[in-house]
Motif scaffolding. Structure first.
Motif, PDB file in Angstrom:
ATOM      1  N   GLU A   5       9.582   2.832  36.185  1.00 22.94           N
ATOM      2  CA  GLU A   5       8.522   3.303  37.060  1.00 22.94           C
ATOM      3  C   GLU A   5       9.033   4.387  37.995  1.00 22.94           C
ATOM      4  N   GLY A   6      10.258   4.217  38.500  1.00 23.88           N
ATOM      5  CA  GLY A   6      10.842   5.236  39.367  1.00 23.88           C
ATOM      6  C   GLY A   6      11.037   6.542  38.633  1.00 23.88           C
ATOM      7  N   ASP A   7      11.521   6.452  37.387  1.00 27.82           N
ATOM      8  CA  ASP A   7      11.709   7.648  36.568  1.00 27.82           C
ATOM      9  C   ASP A   7      10.375   8.340  36.306  1.00 27.82           C
ATOM     10  N   ASP A   8       9.327   7.554  36.050  1.00 32.93           N
ATOM     11  CA  ASP A   8       8.004   8.116  35.808  1.00 32.93           C
ATOM     12  C   ASP A   8       7.477   8.853  37.026  1.00 32.93           C
ATOM     13  N   ARG A   9       7.665   8.266  38.186  1.00 32.15           N
ATOM     14  CA  ARG A   9       7.196   8.930  39.412  1.00 32.15           C
ATOM     15  C   ARG A   9       7.953  10.230  39.647  1.00 32.15           C
ATOM     16  N   ALA A  10       9.262  10.189  39.392  1.00 33.53           N
ATOM     17  CA  ALA A  10      10.064  11.403  39.553  1.00 33.53           C
ATOM     18  C   ALA A  10       9.620  12.478  38.569  1.00 33.53           C
ATOM     19  N   LEU A  11       9.340  12.067  37.336  1.00 31.51           N
ATOM     20  CA  LEU A  11       8.882  13.018  36.322  1.00 31.51           C
ATOM     21  C   LEU A  11       7.521  13.590  36.699  1.00 31.51           C
ATOM     22  N   ALA A  12       6.640  12.748  37.227  1.00 28.92           N
ATOM     23  CA  ALA A  12       5.320  13.212  37.655  1.00 28.92           C
ATOM     24  C   ALA A  12       5.445  14.241  38.777  1.00 28.92           C
ATOM     25  N   GLY A  70       1.068   1.978  36.404  1.00 29.93           N
ATOM     26  CA  GLY A  70       1.556   1.697  35.055  1.00 29.93           C
ATOM     27  C   GLY A  70       2.514   2.814  34.684  1.00 29.93           C
ATOM     28  N   SER A  71       2.908   2.854  33.436  1.00 29.37           N
ATOM     29  CA  SER A  71       3.818   3.914  33.005  1.00 29.37           C
ATOM     30  C   SER A  71       3.076   5.243  32.880  1.00 29.37           C
ATOM     31  N   LEU A  72       3.828   6.320  32.972  1.00 30.51           N
ATOM     32  CA  LEU A  72       3.243   7.648  32.803  1.00 30.51           C
ATOM     33  C   LEU A  72       2.688   7.800  31.387  1.00 30.51           C
ATOM     34  N   ILE A 157       1.599   2.903  16.766  1.00 30.72           N
ATOM     35  CA  ILE A 157       2.078   4.074  17.494  1.00 30.72           C
ATOM     36  C   ILE A 157       2.405   3.727  18.942  1.00 30.72           C
ATOM     37  N   LEU A 158       1.483   3.046  19.615  1.00 26.30           N
ATOM     38  CA  LEU A 158       1.670   2.767  21.045  1.00 26.30           C
ATOM     39  C   LEU A 158       2.764   1.739  21.303  1.00 26.30           C
ATOM     40  N   ARG A 159       2.746   0.660  20.528  1.00 28.98           N
ATOM     41  CA  ARG A 159       3.699  -0.427  20.757  1.00 28.98           C
ATOM     42  C   ARG A 159       4.978  -0.246  19.945  1.00 28.98           C
ATOM     43  N   GLY A 160       4.826   0.059  18.653  1.00 24.72           N
ATOM     44  CA  GLY A 160       5.982   0.135  17.784  1.00 24.72           C
ATOM     45  C   GLY A 160       6.796   1.409  17.922  1.00 24.72           C
ATOM     46  N   GLN A 161       6.125   2.553  18.118  1.00 23.67           N
ATOM     47  CA  GLN A 161       6.837   3.823  18.188  1.00 23.67           C
ATOM     48  C   GLN A 161       7.075   4.283  19.624  1.00 23.67           C
ATOM     49  N   GLN A 162       6.043   4.253  20.450  1.00 30.98           N
ATOM     50  CA  GLN A 162       6.176   4.716  21.833  1.00 30.98           C
ATOM     51  C   GLN A 162       6.668   3.617  22.775  1.00 30.98           C
ATOM     52  N   GLU A 163       6.706   2.377  22.284  1.00 25.75           N
ATOM     53  CA  GLU A 163       7.255   1.232  23.009  1.00 25.75           C
ATOM     54  C   GLU A 163       6.580   0.988  24.357  1.00 25.75           C
ATOM     55  N   LEU A 164       5.261   1.176  24.393  1.00 23.82           N
ATOM     56  CA  LEU A 164       4.521   0.819  25.594  1.00 23.82           C
ATOM     57  C   LEU A 164       4.530  -0.690  25.765  1.00 23.82           C
ATOM     58  N   ASP A 165       4.423  -1.132  27.004  1.00 27.81           N
ATOM     59  CA  ASP A 165       4.383  -2.553  27.309  1.00 27.81           C
ATOM     60  C   ASP A 165       3.170  -3.189  26.624  1.00 27.81           C
ATOM     61  N   PRO A 166       3.314  -4.419  26.083  1.00 27.53           N
ATOM     62  CA  PRO A 166       2.182  -5.063  25.407  1.00 27.53           C
ATOM     63  C   PRO A 166       0.908  -5.107  26.249  1.00 27.53           C
ATOM     64  N   ALA A 167       1.049  -5.402  27.527  1.00 32.81           N
ATOM     65  CA  ALA A 167      -0.134  -5.470  28.394  1.00 32.81           C
ATOM     66  C   ALA A 167      -0.809  -4.114  28.499  1.00 32.81           C
ATOM     67  N   GLU A 168      -0.016  -3.043  28.528  1.00 36.35           N
ATOM     68  CA  GLU A 168      -0.587  -1.697  28.599  1.00 36.35           C
ATOM     69  C   GLU A 168      -1.349  -1.367  27.326  1.00 36.35           C
ATOM     70  N   VAL A 169      -0.780  -1.740  26.185  1.00 28.51           N
ATOM     71  CA  VAL A 169      -1.445  -1.472  24.907  1.00 28.51           C
ATOM     72  C   VAL A 169      -2.769  -2.220  24.844  1.00 28.51           C
ATOM     73  N   CYS A 170      -2.766  -3.481  25.260  1.00 28.59           N
ATOM     74  CA  CYS A 170      -4.002  -4.279  25.238  1.00 28.59           C
ATOM     75  C   CYS A 170      -5.060  -3.671  26.142  1.00 28.59           C
ATOM     76  N   THR A 171      -4.649  -3.202  27.314  1.00 29.51           N
ATOM     77  CA  THR A 171      -5.600  -2.574  28.232  1.00 29.51           C
ATOM     78  C   THR A 171      -6.139  -1.271  27.662  1.00 29.51           C
ATOM     79  N   LEU A 172      -5.258  -0.456  27.102  1.00 31.35           N
ATOM     80  CA  LEU A 172      -5.670   0.828  26.527  1.00 31.35           C
ATOM     81  C   LEU A 172      -6.703   0.648  25.420  1.00 31.35           C
ATOM     82  N   LEU A 173      -6.479  -0.340  24.558  1.00 30.74           N
ATOM     83  CA  LEU A 173      -7.330  -0.529  23.388  1.00 30.74           C
ATOM     84  C   LEU A 173      -8.405  -1.584  23.589  1.00 30.74           C
ATOM     85  N   ASP A 174      -8.364  -2.246  24.743  1.00 31.16           N
ATOM     86  CA  ASP A 174      -9.342  -3.298  25.067  1.00 31.16           C
ATOM     87  C   ASP A 174      -9.332  -4.400  24.016  1.00 31.16           C
ATOM     88  N   ILE A 175      -8.143  -4.914  23.741  1.00 33.84           N
ATOM     89  CA  ILE A 175      -7.981  -6.001  22.780  1.00 33.84           C
ATOM     90  C   ILE A 175      -7.116  -7.091  23.407  1.00 33.84           C
TER      91      ILE A 175
END
Length: 202
Positions: A5-12, A70-72, A157-175
């Motif tokens: 999260e710190g890295d994401d904020r710095a990148l932003a 959340g993540s960037l 793509i989101l979970r397996g390749q980009q390695e987003l957190d499971p909760a983030e993937v569920c929220t993004l896709l509403d599943i």
């Protein structure tokens, strides 16, 4: 997680300051996956590229709105998916990531953590002498991903390749998390079966 999260904020902050190197790094990390994900929604490579480009414009215009909750990457993919869904609706397509059900072959292919019990033979045997074949395998995998149902492709793509957190993937896709796991397993199984067939043909 706090470090990420710190890295994401710095990148932003770097993006907000117009740091071209920061944008290039983020672009290289995500653009190809964004197009693949979007293509599964809009069903057109040209439109997918257009939506991805529009997403990047929005990211740069609104980076000051990123709050780091959340993540960037999750923030970027939220913008992408919203734009892709809107474009698909304009084209008269229905967009849903639900895909319930259980495939009995999943338990044989994966362990309890979602990892393959045994890796496909081609992946274990890639040597310097097989670099050309290795490139062929990568192209084959990418082609298989393009044929996946949109829900499976999105989760892979989101979970397996980009390695987003499971909760983030569920929220993004509403599943649900359970549905996400099934989708990811099905996608991985399809890719594995394709690799096994390719290995048998070589």
């Amino acid at each position: 997680m706090a470090q990420v999260e710190g890295d994401d904020r710095a990148l932003a902050l770097r993006l907000a300051d117009g740091d071209a190197a920061a944008f290039e790094m983020l672009y290289r990390r995500h653009n190809a996956a964004m197009i693949r994900l979007c293509n599964g929604i809009v069903r057109s490579r040209v439109i997918a590229e257009d939506v991805a480009q529009d997403t990047w414009v929005t990211v740069l215009d609104r980076i000051d709105l990123f709050e780091g909750r959340g993540s960037l990457a999750s923030w970027i993919y939220t913008i992408l998916i919203n734009k892709a869904r809107s474009r698909a609706r304009r084209e008269g397509r229905t967009v849903s990531f639900d895909d319930f059900g259980v495939d009995g072959t999943l338990n044989d292919a994966f362990d309890g953590r979602g990892h393959w019990r045994t890796m496909p033979a081609l992946w274990e045997n890639l040597t310097p002498e097989r670099h050309v074949e290795g490139r062929s395998v990568l192209q084959h995998v990418e082609a298989v991903i393009e044929t996946l149902p949109q829900a499976q492709r999105a989760v892979l793509i989101l979970r397996g390749q980009q390695e987003l957190d499971p909760a983030e993937v569920c929220t993004l896709l509403d599943i649900s998390e359970g549905n996400m796991r099934v989708l990811l397993h099905r996608a991985r199984l399809t890719v594995r079966n394709a690799l096994d067939r390719l290995n048998a043909d070589l």
